[in-house]
Design an enzyme around this catalytic site. Structure first.
Site, PDB file in Angstrom:
ATOM      1  N   LYS A  79       0.850  -1.188   0.000  1.00 25.06           N
ATOM      2  CA  LYS A  79       0.000   0.000   0.000  1.00 25.06           C
ATOM      3  C   LYS A  79       0.888   1.241   0.000  1.00 25.06           C
ATOM      4  CE  LYS A  79      -3.860   1.809   2.853  1.00 25.06           C
ATOM      5  NZ  LYS A  79      -4.622   1.575   4.119  1.00 25.06           N
ATOM      6  N   SER A 154      -9.534   1.410   3.203  1.00 18.98           N
ATOM      7  CA  SER A 154      -8.740   2.193   2.289  1.00 18.98           C
ATOM      8  C   SER A 154      -7.673   1.404   1.517  1.00 18.98           C
ATOM      9  CB  SER A 154      -8.028   3.308   3.065  1.00 18.98           C
ATOM     10  OG  SER A 154      -7.167   2.776   4.044  1.00 18.98           O
ATOM     11  N   SER A 178      -9.488  -0.965   7.422  1.00 20.03           N
ATOM     12  CA  SER A 178      -8.958  -0.820   6.057  1.00 20.03           C
ATOM     13  C   SER A 178      -8.247  -2.025   5.469  1.00 20.03           C
ATOM     14  CB  SER A 178      -8.026   0.381   5.986  1.00 20.03           C
ATOM     15  OG  SER A 178      -8.800   1.543   5.836  1.00 20.03           O
TER      16      SER A 178
HETATM   17  N1  GLN Z   1     -12.943   3.896   6.948  1.00 18.92           N
HETATM   18  C1  GLN Z   1     -12.273   4.221   8.169  1.00 18.92           C
HETATM   19  C2  GLN Z   1     -11.774   5.634   8.078  1.00 18.92           C
HETATM   20  O1  GLN Z   1     -11.966   6.245   7.100  1.00 18.92           O
HETATM   21  C3  GLN Z   1     -11.120   3.293   8.408  1.00 18.92           C
HETATM   22  C4  GLN Z   1      -9.975   3.548   7.506  1.00 18.92           C
HETATM   23  C5  GLN Z   1      -8.769   2.784   7.866  1.00 18.92           C
HETATM   24  O2  GLN Z   1      -8.839   1.750   8.530  1.00 18.92           O
HETATM   25  N2  GLN Z   1      -7.622   3.303   7.481  1.00 18.92           N
HETATM   26  O3  GLN Z   1     -11.192   6.159   8.976  1.00 18.92           O
END
Ligand code: GLN
Length: 492
Positions: A79, A154, A178
């Site tokens: 990532k 994400s 994520s």
């Molecule tokens: N969707 C959650 C957020 O936007 C989790 C994102 C993540 O785990 N990086 O914060």
């Protein structure tokens, strides 16, 4: 699509050992598959030269019988919020355009030492804020099961790279879901280890008390290899833990006999897609067949998790993101006034969702509101963790949906932040508590979309997650079935 791309990491390793395959051949196959399925938008950057150099070095080692580990010569992806020395890292943001890290994240150092071939960097929501990989300054990533749908986020790019057979494994980060949510939406395995298990040194920080890196894979034995390569204490991360790392390769599905698995009632109520619910109940039945006892449990503070998370995560984000002044990378605004330059650069460099988080986070930390919001959220976080502590007095493991719904349409939630935030309602409480959790594919919806189940274990008990997931893996070949788009533009 070449059958080699369906190999397990152990299978690949065996073929390197007996000389029937070479790491450079594997790399060629992966690069061809990445090109064939490019339209999915999994990668933001390939490192063809670096990958070739590393694969050639692995070729040499394999000829000399000196392979370093089962990951030696295996193509993987990272990532783009995991920093890589000499390889540009943007974290999905324009504000980091042109940033070439001078060092590797600890997890990258460990992967390189194991001989892994890092093919490139994958797409993500800007600074990992989002659940669909649509909030990226570099375009959206698409779901290989249905390219009109999101892959989750994400870490959507990392999930898709694995699901579409572009690489054998990948790493993402999970702050509130994520890794698990995109794994669920793309039909692969995703592991968020216990907070402190994998070093955060060299991750682009979002919310430091929640961020945790972890692997994606199509098979549990692959997931175990990837996890083991990077897990364990790192003196460079103050929250890294000296706890020993038990080997998940030693796990068997028979480990479930006699264990108690809790089904938290709060996760199986309103808003849950009926197909997700039946898939999770079927998964519970599989565990029961394997000798586990399924018991209903309650985690009463679950309903506060979403608001608690969005107070704490945004507060930490506003502080972590204060460092981006736009002076060294990104779109530097042209002004003769320093303060103006910074304000303008941040205005141009950050996307709308990131700005929303910075504003909210700054607000909840500000004088007069700190006690009412941030401090209270910290107290509720403790209550949420205590729910789990109490429940784990009685059960060995928990089973829940990973995502309340299968993959949604691209664009469907973009104009409704709350709807987007709800995508993580099942994964957030686990993050707030620092617990380890694994998302496993357990079925396909009637529309042909993957359905995932989340296993949650007590702190440091990742191996228990593997034991239960092995039961699922024996009952469904879902993660080993390639999604339609993996064959895109493929004449063979
Ligand atoms: N969707 C959650 C957020 O936007 C989790 C994102 C993540 O785990 N990086 O914060």
């Amino acid at each position: 699509m070449n059958a080699l791309l369906e190999q397990s990491i152990h299978g690949l390793h065996a073929s390197y050992l007996d000389g029937s395959r070479r790491p450079t051949d594997t790399l060629d196959e992966c690069l061809a598959q990445i090109e064939r399925t490019e339209a999915l938008g999994a990668f933001v950057r390939l490192d063809q030269a670096g990958a070739r150099r590393d694969a050639e070095a692995a070729d040499e080692r394999s000829k000399r019988g000196a392979l370093r580990s089962p990951l030696d010569g295996v193509p993987i992806a990272l990532k783009d919020n995991i920093i890589t020395k000499g390889l540009e890292t943007n974290a999905g943001s324009k504000i980091l355009e042109g940033f070439v890290p001078p060092y590797d994240a600890t997890l990258v150092t460990r992967l390189r030492e194991a001989g892994a071939v890092i093919v490139g960097k994958t797409n993500l929501d800007e600074f990992a804020m989002g659940s669909s990989t649509e909030h990226s300054a570099y375009g959206a990533t698409k779901n290989p099961w249905d390219p009109s749908r999101v892959p989750g986020g994400s870490s959507g790019g990392s999930a898709v790279a694995v699901a579409a057979r572009q690489v054998y494994g990948s790493f993402g980060t999970d702050t509130g879901g994520s890794i698990r949510q995109p794994a669920s939406l793309t039909g692969v395995y995703g592991l968020k280890p216990t907070y402190g298990r994998i070093s955060r040194y060299g991750l682009v920080a979002y919310a430091s008390s929640l961020d945790q890196a972890g692997p994606f894979a199509r098979r549990l034995d692959d997931l175990a290899v990837l996890y083991l390569a990077v897990a364990g204490f790192d003196p460079k991360d103050a929250t890294s833990h000296p706890e020993a790392v038990p080997d998940p390769n030693a796990c068997t599905a028979s480990g479930m006999a006699g264990l108690k698995v809790g089904l938290p009632s709060e996760y199986l109520t309103e808003g849950l897609d009926p197909e997700v619910e039946s898939a999770v109940r079927l998964a519970a039945k599989w565990l029961e067949d394997a000798g586990a006892k399924i018991v209903p449990i309650s985690l009463p503070h679950t309903r506060y998790a979403l608001s608690t998370y969005y107070l704490i995560a945004t507060a930490e984000a506003s502080s972590n993101l204060a460092r981006y002044d736009g002076l060294r990378y990104g779109p530097r605004a042209k002004s003769t006034d320093l303060a103006r330059t910074i304000v303008e650069s941040r205005h141009q460099g950050f996307g709308a969702e990131v700005k929303r988080r910075i504003l909210l986070g700054t607000f909840v930390l500000s004088a007069g509101y700190y006690e009412a919001y941030y401090a209270r959220a910290q107290k509720v976080r403790t209550l949420i963790r205590r729910d789990f502590e109490a429940a784990f007095q009685d059960v060995d493991l928990m089973l829940t949906p990973t995502s309340p719904v299968p993959a949604f349409e691209l664009g469907a939630r973009l104009s409704d932040p709350l709807a987007m935030y709800l995508a993580d309602v099942c994964t957030l409480p686990v993050s707030l508590s620092g617990l380890p959790a694994l998302s496993a594919p357990v079925g396909l919806s009637s529309a042909g979309l993957p359905l995932g189940a989340q296993l949650i274990a007590p702190w440091w008990q990742e191996t228990r997650l593997f034991e239960a997931a092995l039961v699922f893996e024996a009952r469904t070949d879902l993660a080993q079935r390639a999604p339609p788009a993996a064959y895109a533009a493929d004449s063979s």
